[in-house]
Enzyme design. Structure first.
Site, PDB file in Angstrom:
ATOM      1  N   GLN A 103       0.958  -0.924   0.153  1.00 59.11           N
ATOM      2  CA  GLN A 103      -0.032   0.081  -0.143  1.00 59.11           C
ATOM      3  C   GLN A 103       0.602   1.045  -0.237  1.00 59.11           C
ATOM      4  O   GLN A 103       1.947   1.508   0.994  1.00 59.11           O
ATOM      5  CB  GLN A 103      -0.842  -0.107   1.472  1.00 59.11           C
ATOM      6  CG  GLN A 103      -1.923   1.589   1.109  1.00 59.11           C
ATOM      7  CD  GLN A 103      -2.769   1.644   2.717  1.00 59.11           C
ATOM      8  OE1 GLN A 103      -2.227   2.199   3.817  1.00 59.11           O
ATOM      9  NE2 GLN A 103      -3.765   1.218   2.679  1.00 59.11           N
ATOM     10  N   TYR A 209      -5.751  10.465   3.412  1.00 65.09           N
ATOM     11  CA  TYR A 209      -4.679  10.819   3.767  1.00 65.09           C
ATOM     12  C   TYR A 209      -4.685  11.598   1.919  1.00 65.09           C
ATOM     13  O   TYR A 209      -5.684  11.972   1.148  1.00 65.09           O
ATOM     14  CB  TYR A 209      -3.414   9.640   3.260  1.00 65.09           C
ATOM     15  CG  TYR A 209      -3.910   8.789   4.646  1.00 65.09           C
ATOM     16  CD1 TYR A 209      -2.994   9.120   5.814  1.00 65.09           C
ATOM     17  CD2 TYR A 209      -4.974   7.420   5.447  1.00 65.09           C
ATOM     18  CE1 TYR A 209      -3.026   8.843   6.804  1.00 65.09           C
ATOM     19  CE2 TYR A 209      -4.545   7.308   6.229  1.00 65.09           C
ATOM     20  CZ  TYR A 209      -3.842   7.678   6.966  1.00 65.09           C
ATOM     21  OH  TYR A 209      -3.880   7.179   8.726  1.00 65.09           O
ATOM     22  N   CYS A 407      -2.159  -6.156  20.400  1.00 68.92           N
ATOM     23  CA  CYS A 407      -3.228  -6.505  20.325  1.00 68.92           C
ATOM     24  C   CYS A 407      -3.485  -6.694  21.909  1.00 68.92           C
ATOM     25  O   CYS A 407      -3.418  -7.881  22.680  1.00 68.92           O
ATOM     26  CB  CYS A 407      -3.456  -7.887  19.467  1.00 68.92           C
ATOM     27  SG  CYS A 407      -5.319  -8.651  19.639  1.00 68.92           S
ATOM     28  N   ALA A 439      -7.093 -10.557  32.882  1.00 72.19           N
ATOM     29  CA  ALA A 439      -5.479 -10.750  33.525  1.00 72.19           C
ATOM     30  C   ALA A 439      -6.107 -12.115  33.680  1.00 72.19           C
ATOM     31  O   ALA A 439      -4.757 -12.563  33.398  1.00 72.19           O
ATOM     32  CB  ALA A 439      -5.303  -9.422  34.160  1.00 72.19           C
ATOM     33  N   GLN A 466     -13.898  -7.796  36.069  1.00 73.45           N
ATOM     34  CA  GLN A 466     -14.643  -6.274  35.725  1.00 73.45           C
ATOM     35  C   GLN A 466     -15.367  -6.326  34.177  1.00 73.45           C
ATOM     36  O   GLN A 466     -16.274  -4.734  34.135  1.00 73.45           O
ATOM     37  CB  GLN A 466     -13.459  -5.195  35.625  1.00 73.45           C
ATOM     38  CG  GLN A 466     -12.277  -4.485  37.091  1.00 73.45           C
ATOM     39  CD  GLN A 466     -13.293  -4.327  37.986  1.00 73.45           C
ATOM     40  OE1 GLN A 466     -14.062  -3.442  37.470  1.00 73.45           O
ATOM     41  NE2 GLN A 466     -13.161  -4.034  39.236  1.00 73.45           N
TER      42      GLN A 466
END
Length: 691
Positions: A103, A209, A407, A439, A466
Site C-alpha cells: 500500500q 490521506y 493486541c 488478566a 470487571q
C-alpha cells in the site's frame, strides 16, 4: 457451516488469489528506520499467511523519505535499496500460497511536521549507531510539543485548508513542482514493488490521506488544473495510475483503497467533503482508468469512528457503501465492513455486497482466523472486540518507544516466533491464579502453555471480572467475547476452574502452589473524607451498569466523567433521568482514548446532559450534592441519586498478605494498576512469562 464462496479463488486483474480473504493494511510499527522490513515484521505477516489469508496488504509504505513519513518504522519503497529486502518478504508470504500487495501512502495534512526531512539525516547515522533510534523516540514528546506550538516545518497538502482533527499543526499548499515530484514518487515506488516481485500495489486514497485530500473539495481548494472541478480533483490520482500502468505494464495489478464517503454528515456537517454519490462517481472513473480492484472504505481523521469503529458499532453497518460501489463497477470490490465472523463474511459475499472480505483487526487478534473457518473450527476463533488497544498502543509505542502496537487479546503480536517456541519450563508445577477476569485468564493461558498445571479460583459464579461491568454498558456487549474466548482457550489447555471459591491464605496454604498470580481486580473508589459519601442515596457506577440499582425519571448526579462515568450516564439517560456530570479535571474523560469519548458523547449530547468541568465534590446529603469550581465558587445540585464513578483502587490485599508470607506471588491487571482490558492482559502475559 461451510464457507464455499469465501474459500473459492478469484482474480484481481492478472493476479489469482486463492480465496476471498484479505488482510487489509494496519500500520503496527514493525519495520526499520531505513524502511526495510525487519525479521519481526516478516514473522508477523508470515504467520497470517500461514493462517490462511489469501491476500496480505501490510501497513502503510511511504513513497519518499522527505515528507511522506507517518511512522519512523514503517515500510518504504522510496529507494532501490528497498527492492532486495522486499523480495525476501515476498518469498516468505508466497511460501504459504498467499499474495502480497504493498500500500503506497503519503499522509498529507494528517502527517507529523516533526518527521519532515528527518529520515535522510537519521537513517545513515542510525545504521552506524544502533542506539540512536532510542534517543530519537525519547525526544519525540519534545518534538510533538514544539509542533503543538507550531514551532515546526509545514506539511504538504493539496491546498491551504483547515487543519485535520489529528495531525500536522502547520500545512502548506503544494506547488506544481511538489505535486509532480510526489506523483513521480508514487510511480517509482510501484516500479520498485514490481521489481521486488510484489504481486500488486494499492494506492491509499482513504482515511483522509493525501490522495483523498486531492479528491475532496473540503481539502482541495486549488485553483489550477489539480483543483476545482471533479475532473481536476481527479487529475493527481489519474496521473499516478497512468504512470504506474505505463511503467509497470497494463497487466500489473493495481488496487485503489477508496473513501466512498467522507462521513461528515455523521458528525452533523453534511456540507463538508463528499458523500457516497461522489464516491461512486470516483469508483466508476477509477475503473475507466484501468484500476483492477477497489478496496472500499470511508471517512478521515475528522470522522475517525466511521473508519476505525469502536466496540459499539454493529458489524456490517457500512456494507451499503461497498454494495453501492459494486453495483456501479465491473471490477472486484474489497471491503472490510467491520466483519466479525466467518458467517457474516460469507453472507455478505453471497448477497453481493463485495467480492473479497477484508479485515485488519481480525487477523491481528487471531492470525488463524481464516484457517479455523475453513477447517470448520470457527468456534475457536479469538474474536476482535473493538477495544481499540491496537491503535492506541501503536500510536503510543511507535512515537515514544519504537516498539510495535499490541493486541488486547493476542500477546504474540510482534513476537510470533518467540511465542510459538515459548519455553516449556513449568514441568507440571501447580500454579494458582486468583480471579477469572481477562488478566487472570491471560495469565492462566500463558502459564498452561509454559507447562504449568493451572487452577483458577474465582469467587463469583462466572468468569469476567470487571469486563462483566463494562459489557453491561450501552452497546458494549461485544466486550464479553473476550471472556468467552479466553476461557474457552484456557479450558482447551487443561486449566481447571473453581467458581464460587473465595481464595485466602488458608486455601492457598492447602494447595501449596509453586506460584500464585493475583488477578483480583479493583474496587470502586469511595472517598471516606467526603461528608455523606455513605448515604443511602449514593451508589457506585457498577451498581447502575449491572442493574443492581435501577432509577428512572429522576435527577441524578454522576461524579466522574471517565469512560465508566460516560457509560453510566448513557444508561441513566436511556431510563429517562436528568443527569449532571461533575468532573474535577478540565476535560471530559481526559485519560481515555478519544474515540470512545467521541462515541459516548454522540449518544449523550442529545439528552442535554450538563457537564461541570473543573469542579469537585464537597459533600453529599439527602437532597443532593455541594460542589466547588476552580474559582472557589460553591454551588448546590439537587438530586435524587448520586453515582460515584471515581475510578478503581487495586484490590491487592491478598497479594500483599501472600508476599509477606514469603509466597512466590505477583499481582496483575487492576489488582496491580487500574487500566483497560489491554493493559490488564499485557501485564498478565509479561508477569506469567517471568514465573
Amino acid at each position: 457451516m461451510s464457507y464455499d464462496l469465501m474459500f473459492s479463488p478469484m482474480k484481481i486483474g492478472t493476479m489469482e488469489v486463492k480465496n476471498r480473504v484479505v488482510m487489509t493494511a494496519a500500520e503496527f510499527s514493525l519495520g526499520q528506520i531505513n524502511g526495510e522490513p525487519t525479521e519481526r515484521m516478516m514473522n508477523y505477516y508470515e504467520e497470517r499467511a500461514k493462517g490462511g489469508v489469501g491476500l496480505i496488504i501490510p501497513g502503510i509504505c511511504r513513497v519518499n523519505d522527505m515528507a511522506a513519513t507517518s511512522s519512523f518504522t514503517q515500510l518504504s519503497m522510496s529507494s532501490d535499496r528497498h527492492i532486495e529486502p522486499m523480495r525476501e518478504m515476498v518469498r516468505r508470504i508466497h511460501k504459504y500460497g498467499a499474495k502480497l500487495c504493498i500500500q503506497l501512502h503519503h499522509p498529507g495534512r494528517q502527517g507529523y511536521c516533526s518527521s519532515i526531512n528527518s529520515l535522510p539525516l537519521i537513517t545513515p547515522v542510525a545504521e552506524k549507531f544502533p542506539n540512536l533510534p532510542n534517543a530519537l523516540f525519547k525526544a519525540t514528546p519534545l518534538l510533538l510539543g514544539l509542533e503543538g506550538k507550531k514551532i515546526c516545518m509545514s506539511q504538504q497538502a493539496p491546498s491551504k485548508c483547515e487543519l485535520s482533527a489529528h495531525g500536522a499543526m502547520r500545512i502548506h499548499a503544494m506547488s506544481r513542482r511538489e505535486v509532480h515530484k510526489l506523483r513521480d514518487d508514487f510511480i517509482a515506488a510501484a516500479v520498485r514493488c514490481k521489481k521486488a516481485g510484489v504481486d500488486a500495489v494499492e494506492l491509499h486514497s482513504t482515511h483522509g490521506y493525501i490522495l483523498q485530500q486531492f479528491l475532496s473539495p473540503n481539502t482541495n481548494q486549488r485553483t489550477d488544473e489539480y483543483g476545482g472541478s471533479f475532473d481536476n480533483r481527479m487529475r493527481f490520482i489519474t496521473e499516478i495510475i497512468d504512470g504506474i500502468k505505463t511503467q509497470c505494464g497494463r497487466d500489473y495489478p493495481l488496487i485503489v483503497r477508496l473513501c466512498a464517503d467522507e462521513m461528515y454528515a455523521k458528525i452533523g456537517k453534511p456540507e463538508k467533503g463528499y458523500n457516497l454519490e461522489t464516491g461512486v462517481k470516483i469508483a466508476k472513473r477509477l475503473e475507466e482508468l484501468g484500476v483492477d480492484a477497489i478496496n472500499v472504505s470511508s471517512a478521515c481523521y475528522d470522522t475517525y469512528n466511521y473508519w476505525l469503529e469502536p466496540t459499539s458499532f454493529e458489524p456490517g453497518w457500512r456494507a451499503y457503501l461497498a454494495k453501492a460501489v459494486k453495483e456501479a463497477v465491473n471490477i472486484p470490490v474489497i471491503a472490510a465492513n467491520f466483519i466479525r465472523s466467518p458467517e457474516q463474511a460469507e453472507r455478505q459475499l453471497e448477497e453481493g455486497y463485495q467480492d473479497f472480505v477484508g479485515s485488519a483487526r481480525n487477523f491481528i487478534c487471531d492470525p488463524y482466523w481464516a484457517k479455523k473457518a475453513q477447517e470448520g473450527r470457527s468456534e475457536t476463533i479469538r474474536r476482535c472486540i473493538g477495544c481499540l488497544h491496537c491503535i492506541k498502543s501503536f500510536i503510543d509505542n511507535a512515537a515514544t518507544k519504537g516498539t510495535p502496537g499490541e493486541c488486547a487479546l493476542n500477546p504474540s503480536v510482534g513476537i510470533e516466533k518467540e511465542y510459538a517456541s515459548m519455553p516449556k519450563t513449568g514441568r507440571g508445577f501447580e500454579v494458582a491464579v486468583i480471579g477469572a477476569g481477562p488478566a487472570g485468564l491471560t495469565a492462566a493461558i500463558t502459564l498452561a502453555r509454559r507447562g504449568f498445571k493451572v487452577t483458577v479460583l474465582e469467587k463469583e459464579s462466572e468468569a469476567g471480572g470487571q469486563v462483566n461491568i463494562a459489557a453491561s454498558g450501552p452497546f458494549k456487549d461485544k466486550l464479553h467475547w473476550a471472556v468467552e474466548d479466553l476461557q474457552r482457550e484456557a479450558e482447551s489447555l487443561g486449566v481447571e476452574f473453581k467458581f464460587n471459591t473465595e481464595a485466602n491464605a488458608e486455601t492457598l496454604k492447602e494447595m501449596n502452589p509453586y506460584a500464585v498470580v493475583v488477578a483480583t481486580g479493583g474496587t470502586p473508589v469511595r472517598p471516606k473524607s467526603i461528608e455523606g459519601i455513605d448515604g443511602e442515596n449514593v451508589v457506585t457506577a457498577p451498581e447502575i451498569l449491572l442493574g443492581k440499582r435501577v432509577v428512572k425519571n429522576s435527577r441524578v448526579v454522576v461524579i466522574g466523567s471517565g469512560l465508566t462515568g460516560l457509560e453510566t450516564t448513557e444508561k441513566l439517560n436511556e431510563l429517562g433521568n436528568t443527569v449532571t456530570v461533575v468532573e474535577m479535571a478540565d476535560k471530559i474523560a481526559g485519560n481515555a482514548w478519544f474515540q470512545f469519548v467521541d462515541d459516548s458523547l454522540s449518544r449523550i449530547e442529545p439528552y442535554g446532559t450538563e457537564f461541570l468541568l473543573g469542579t469537585k465534590l464537597l459533600s453529599v446529603d439527602e437532597k443532593g450534592v455541594k460542589v466547588e469550581d476552580k474559582k472557589g465558587s460553591k454551588a448546590r445540585i439537587n438530586a435524587d441519586l448520586v453515582v460515584l464513578s471515581m475510578g478503581v483502587r487495586p484490590n491487592n490485599a491478598l497479594a500483599e498478605e501472600l508476599k509477606k508470607a514469603g509466597v512466590n506471588c505477583v499481582a496483575v491487571g487492576d489488582a496491580d494498576r487500574g487500566g483497560t482490558i489491554g493493559n490488564a492482559t499485557q501485564s498478565a502475559f509479561h508477569a506469567a512469562m517471568t514465573v
